[in-house]
Design a protein around this motif. Structure first.
Motif, PDB file in Angstrom:
ATOM      1  N   VAL B  62      -4.516  -0.425 -11.534  1.00  0.00           N
ATOM      2  CA  VAL B  62      -4.444   0.987 -11.920  1.00  0.00           C
ATOM      3  C   VAL B  62      -3.106   1.209 -12.608  1.00  0.00           C
ATOM      4  O   VAL B  62      -2.177   0.411 -12.446  1.00  0.00           O
ATOM      5  CB  VAL B  62      -4.549   1.936 -10.704  1.00  0.00           C
ATOM      6  CG1 VAL B  62      -5.903   1.793 -10.024  1.00  0.00           C
ATOM      7  CG2 VAL B  62      -3.416   1.698  -9.712  1.00  0.00           C
ATOM      8  N   HIS B  70      -0.315  -1.399 -11.325  1.00  0.00           N
ATOM      9  CA  HIS B  70      -0.416  -1.944  -9.966  1.00  0.00           C
ATOM     10  C   HIS B  70      -1.681  -2.769  -9.840  1.00  0.00           C
ATOM     11  O   HIS B  70      -2.780  -2.218  -9.917  1.00  0.00           O
ATOM     12  CB  HIS B  70      -0.461  -0.825  -8.926  1.00  0.00           C
ATOM     13  CG  HIS B  70       0.728   0.067  -8.951  1.00  0.00           C
ATOM     14  ND1 HIS B  70       1.845  -0.150  -8.168  1.00  0.00           N
ATOM     15  CD2 HIS B  70       0.994   1.173  -9.678  1.00  0.00           C
ATOM     16  CE1 HIS B  70       2.735   0.782  -8.408  1.00  0.00           C
ATOM     17  NE2 HIS B  70       2.255   1.606  -9.312  1.00  0.00           N
ATOM     18  N   ILE B  72      -4.576  -4.340  -8.077  1.00  0.00           N
ATOM     19  CA  ILE B  72      -5.273  -4.005  -6.835  1.00  0.00           C
ATOM     20  C   ILE B  72      -5.935  -5.250  -6.268  1.00  0.00           C
ATOM     21  O   ILE B  72      -5.998  -5.457  -5.066  1.00  0.00           O
ATOM     22  CB  ILE B  72      -6.375  -2.946  -7.087  1.00  0.00           C
ATOM     23  CG1 ILE B  72      -5.810  -1.725  -7.808  1.00  0.00           C
ATOM     24  CG2 ILE B  72      -7.051  -2.544  -5.795  1.00  0.00           C
ATOM     25  CD1 ILE B  72      -4.719  -1.027  -7.064  1.00  0.00           C
ATOM     26  N   ARG B 141      -6.309  -6.659   4.820  1.00  0.00           N
ATOM     27  CA  ARG B 141      -5.242  -6.453   3.848  1.00  0.00           C
ATOM     28  C   ARG B 141      -4.402  -5.231   4.204  1.00  0.00           C
ATOM     29  O   ARG B 141      -3.177  -5.227   4.044  1.00  0.00           O
ATOM     30  CB  ARG B 141      -5.867  -6.304   2.454  1.00  0.00           C
ATOM     31  CG  ARG B 141      -4.853  -6.128   1.378  1.00  0.00           C
ATOM     32  CD  ARG B 141      -5.180  -6.864   0.125  1.00  0.00           C
ATOM     33  NE  ARG B 141      -4.241  -6.492  -0.912  1.00  0.00           N
ATOM     34  CZ  ARG B 141      -4.576  -5.883  -2.035  1.00  0.00           C
ATOM     35  NH1 ARG B 141      -5.846  -5.639  -2.309  1.00  0.00           N
ATOM     36  NH2 ARG B 141      -3.648  -5.556  -2.908  1.00  0.00           N
ATOM     37  N   ILE B 142      -5.038  -4.184   4.685  1.00  0.00           N
ATOM     38  CA  ILE B 142      -4.305  -2.984   5.089  1.00  0.00           C
ATOM     39  C   ILE B 142      -3.355  -3.310   6.232  1.00  0.00           C
ATOM     40  O   ILE B 142      -2.192  -2.912   6.228  1.00  0.00           O
ATOM     41  CB  ILE B 142      -5.283  -1.849   5.469  1.00  0.00           C
ATOM     42  CG1 ILE B 142      -5.901  -1.280   4.187  1.00  0.00           C
ATOM     43  CG2 ILE B 142      -4.586  -0.752   6.261  1.00  0.00           C
ATOM     44  CD1 ILE B 142      -6.966  -0.243   4.395  1.00  0.00           C
ATOM     45  N   ASN B 145      -0.383  -5.089   4.855  1.00  0.00           N
ATOM     46  CA  ASN B 145       0.538  -4.184   4.155  1.00  0.00           C
ATOM     47  C   ASN B 145       1.356  -3.335   5.122  1.00  0.00           C
ATOM     48  O   ASN B 145       2.483  -2.972   4.820  1.00  0.00           O
ATOM     49  CB  ASN B 145      -0.240  -3.252   3.202  1.00  0.00           C
ATOM     50  CG  ASN B 145      -0.513  -3.915   1.866  1.00  0.00           C
ATOM     51  OD1 ASN B 145       0.218  -4.800   1.434  1.00  0.00           O
ATOM     52  ND2 ASN B 145      -1.573  -3.493   1.203  1.00  0.00           N
ATOM     53  N   LEU B 146       0.764  -3.013   6.271  1.00  0.00           N
ATOM     54  CA  LEU B 146       1.453  -2.140   7.217  1.00  0.00           C
ATOM     55  C   LEU B 146       2.452  -2.902   8.080  1.00  0.00           C
ATOM     56  O   LEU B 146       3.383  -2.310   8.617  1.00  0.00           O
ATOM     57  CB  LEU B 146       0.450  -1.427   8.129  1.00  0.00           C
ATOM     58  CG  LEU B 146      -0.386  -0.316   7.516  1.00  0.00           C
ATOM     59  CD1 LEU B 146      -1.380   0.226   8.537  1.00  0.00           C
ATOM     60  CD2 LEU B 146       0.489   0.818   6.991  1.00  0.00           C
ATOM     61  N   THR B 147       2.243  -4.202   8.239  1.00  0.00           N
ATOM     62  CA  THR B 147       3.039  -4.905   9.251  1.00  0.00           C
ATOM     63  C   THR B 147       4.001  -5.946   8.682  1.00  0.00           C
ATOM     64  O   THR B 147       4.904  -6.372   9.388  1.00  0.00           O
ATOM     65  CB  THR B 147       2.120  -5.634  10.259  1.00  0.00           C
ATOM     66  OG1 THR B 147       1.262  -6.533   9.539  1.00  0.00           O
ATOM     67  CG2 THR B 147       1.262  -4.657  11.030  1.00  0.00           C
ATOM     68  N   GLU B 152       7.178 -11.938   3.690  1.00  0.00           N
ATOM     69  CA  GLU B 152       6.063 -12.413   4.510  1.00  0.00           C
ATOM     70  C   GLU B 152       4.736 -12.307   3.765  1.00  0.00           C
ATOM     71  O   GLU B 152       3.899 -13.207   3.826  1.00  0.00           O
ATOM     72  CB  GLU B 152       5.985 -11.616   5.818  1.00  0.00           C
ATOM     73  CG  GLU B 152       7.071 -11.980   6.815  1.00  0.00           C
ATOM     74  CD  GLU B 152       7.173 -10.994   7.978  1.00  0.00           C
ATOM     75  OE1 GLU B 152       7.746 -11.373   9.001  1.00  0.00           O
ATOM     76  OE2 GLU B 152       6.686  -9.847   7.845  1.00  0.00           O
ATOM     77  N   SER B 175       2.993  -6.990  -8.172  1.00  0.00           N
ATOM     78  CA  SER B 175       2.501  -5.640  -7.895  1.00  0.00           C
ATOM     79  C   SER B 175       1.354  -5.675  -6.882  1.00  0.00           C
ATOM     80  O   SER B 175       1.198  -4.751  -6.090  1.00  0.00           O
ATOM     81  CB  SER B 175       2.101  -4.924  -9.182  1.00  0.00           C
ATOM     82  OG  SER B 175       0.887  -5.419  -9.692  1.00  0.00           O
ATOM     83  N   TYR B 176       0.577  -6.759  -6.874  1.00  0.00           N
ATOM     84  CA  TYR B 176      -0.463  -6.927  -5.845  1.00  0.00           C
ATOM     85  C   TYR B 176       0.166  -6.951  -4.458  1.00  0.00           C
ATOM     86  O   TYR B 176      -0.367  -6.401  -3.499  1.00  0.00           O
ATOM     87  CB  TYR B 176      -1.225  -8.217  -6.095  1.00  0.00           C
ATOM     88  CG  TYR B 176      -2.257  -8.576  -5.047  1.00  0.00           C
ATOM     89  CD1 TYR B 176      -3.547  -8.082  -5.113  1.00  0.00           C
ATOM     90  CD2 TYR B 176      -1.926  -9.418  -3.985  1.00  0.00           C
ATOM     91  CE1 TYR B 176      -4.490  -8.413  -4.157  1.00  0.00           C
ATOM     92  CE2 TYR B 176      -2.867  -9.752  -3.019  1.00  0.00           C
ATOM     93  CZ  TYR B 176      -4.143  -9.246  -3.117  1.00  0.00           C
ATOM     94  OH  TYR B 176      -5.074  -9.579  -2.156  1.00  0.00           O
ATOM     95  N   ASN B 178       2.842  -5.565  -3.648  1.00  0.00           N
ATOM     96  CA  ASN B 178       3.595  -4.322  -3.471  1.00  0.00           C
ATOM     97  C   ASN B 178       5.107  -4.529  -3.542  1.00  0.00           C
ATOM     98  O   ASN B 178       5.847  -4.109  -2.657  1.00  0.00           O
ATOM     99  CB  ASN B 178       3.195  -3.644  -2.158  1.00  0.00           C
ATOM    100  CG  ASN B 178       3.378  -2.131  -2.226  1.00  0.00           C
ATOM    101  OD1 ASN B 178       3.766  -1.586  -3.258  1.00  0.00           O
ATOM    102  ND2 ASN B 178       3.103  -1.451  -1.126  1.00  0.00           N
TER     103      ASN B 178
END
Lengths: 197, 197
Positions: B62, B70, B72, B141-142, B145-147, B152, B175-176, B178
């Motif tokens: 996107v 970014h 995705i 994947r979420i 991204n959160l942890t 890492e 960018s994948y 983040n």
DNA sequence: TGTTTTTCTTAAGCTAGTTCATCGTTCTGA
DNA sequence: TCAGAACGATGAACTAGCTTAAGAAAAACA
């Protein structure tokens, strides 16, 4: 006896079931009362149930190597919840699923769900749509995490779920939005100050 | 003629189809050659196709308000790809899907997929499993991204897809994962230096 | 109802990751 | 095969968001 009208509506909103299939589906779920802080799923155990919330609120979270808690998902009335990986693949869970309030849920166990999926096309379609909607929702969340700042994620969440926000502990919302509780506190209070000026 | 044996294996790995259903499925896909940099999906247009990659590599991305790209999703041989929200809900896409190399794909259009899903239980099950696996993958994947920290996430990606990494432009991988391309460059070169010492 | 526990706020110092600018390298398409 | 464009490396300055700490407020529950 619990009011199941919103559950039926939730199903019908996905796909139209014949009366027989709806009956079959309904009797596959059992009503369970859950106390605040009670755990429905724990790391190490296989998630046996897919959960639909009739009343109350839950969050799922993981605990990382440093001992920090990260909320993965919230769910309130009329939302579905599980440890998706554990439930679908029937592997040991990595997440906790915990009640944030005293709650009433419907649950279906994996084996029974499997039988329904294999029973006929109509029921198979229902569960297919549930999975497709889940995947689409998760994909949107990934985009949001990749493209938005902490403040934007918070603003969007409030705009989307204004009622839900007030029921969630702030520390859980913060970690769901991928920021510290302190930073969320700052965002909120900066906002209040702007309004005052 | 393209070699479809790995495609067939990919399907059979999900669920066993009868010869008739396998035939029906196969003839629903068409082979398409795609040149590097060609776009299969663009924001504003409804994603008409679900894509399976026979040869080549793609990414979806996107562009945010500030004009930043970014990534995705990546996909190489034997991966599935689309703008999931656009394809499933048949709404205008928000993502680009672009070939990173000259590629050969199989594509099925939404209408045809719908007919297969409605045709019989076996085919319905196939698409249900695809959606369930997608959702489970996105959920993982979420959590990541959160942890996890940037480093890492990079290490995990390299460990999981060592061959793929070498085919991806670094800016897209960054960018994948983040992070900025500059920061990924730093991570990589810090790693090299450690090895030397 | 009081006491214990949990949650929230605030603020100062810090750091992981970004931004900006520049330069060398590698594609790539004509 | 070569000129332009895209890509990657590097470093300095910066900042969004984190850490730590400590007190205030709110909620839980006995």
């Amino acid at each position: 006896m619990e009011d199941l009208s919103r559950f039926i509506e939730n199903i019908n909103h996905k796909t139209r079931l014949s009366p027989e299939n709806m009956g079959r589906l309904m009797s596959a779920f059992q009503v369970v009362k859950v106390k605040r802080k009670q755990l429905l799923i724990q790391p190490g155990f296989v998630a046996k149930y897919r959960i639909y919330i009739l009343k109350g609120a839950f969050h799922s979270y993981v605990i990382d190597d440093k001992g920090n808690e990260h909320t993965i998902q919230f769910a309130v009335e009329d939302w579905w919840l599980s440890d998706y990986n554990s439930y679908i693949h029937q592997t040991p869970a990595t997440q906790f699923v915990e009640a944030l309030e005293n709650s009433i849920i419907l649950q279906i166990d994996h084996q029974t769900e499997q039988e329904l999926k294999d029973a006929n096309l109509e029921l198979a379609t229902l569960f297919r749509l549930m999975a497709e909607h889940s995947a689409a929702y998760l994909a949107r969340r990934i985009v949001s995490n990749l493209t938005q700042s902490a403040e934007e994620r918070y603003n969007d969440f409030v705009a989307k779920y204004p009622k839900v926000v007030q029921r969630l502990p702030q520390y859980a919302l913060a970690s769901y939005l991928n920021m510290t509780r302190e930073f969320l506190s700052k965002i909120r209070n900066d906002k209040v100050r702007k309004k005052v000026n």
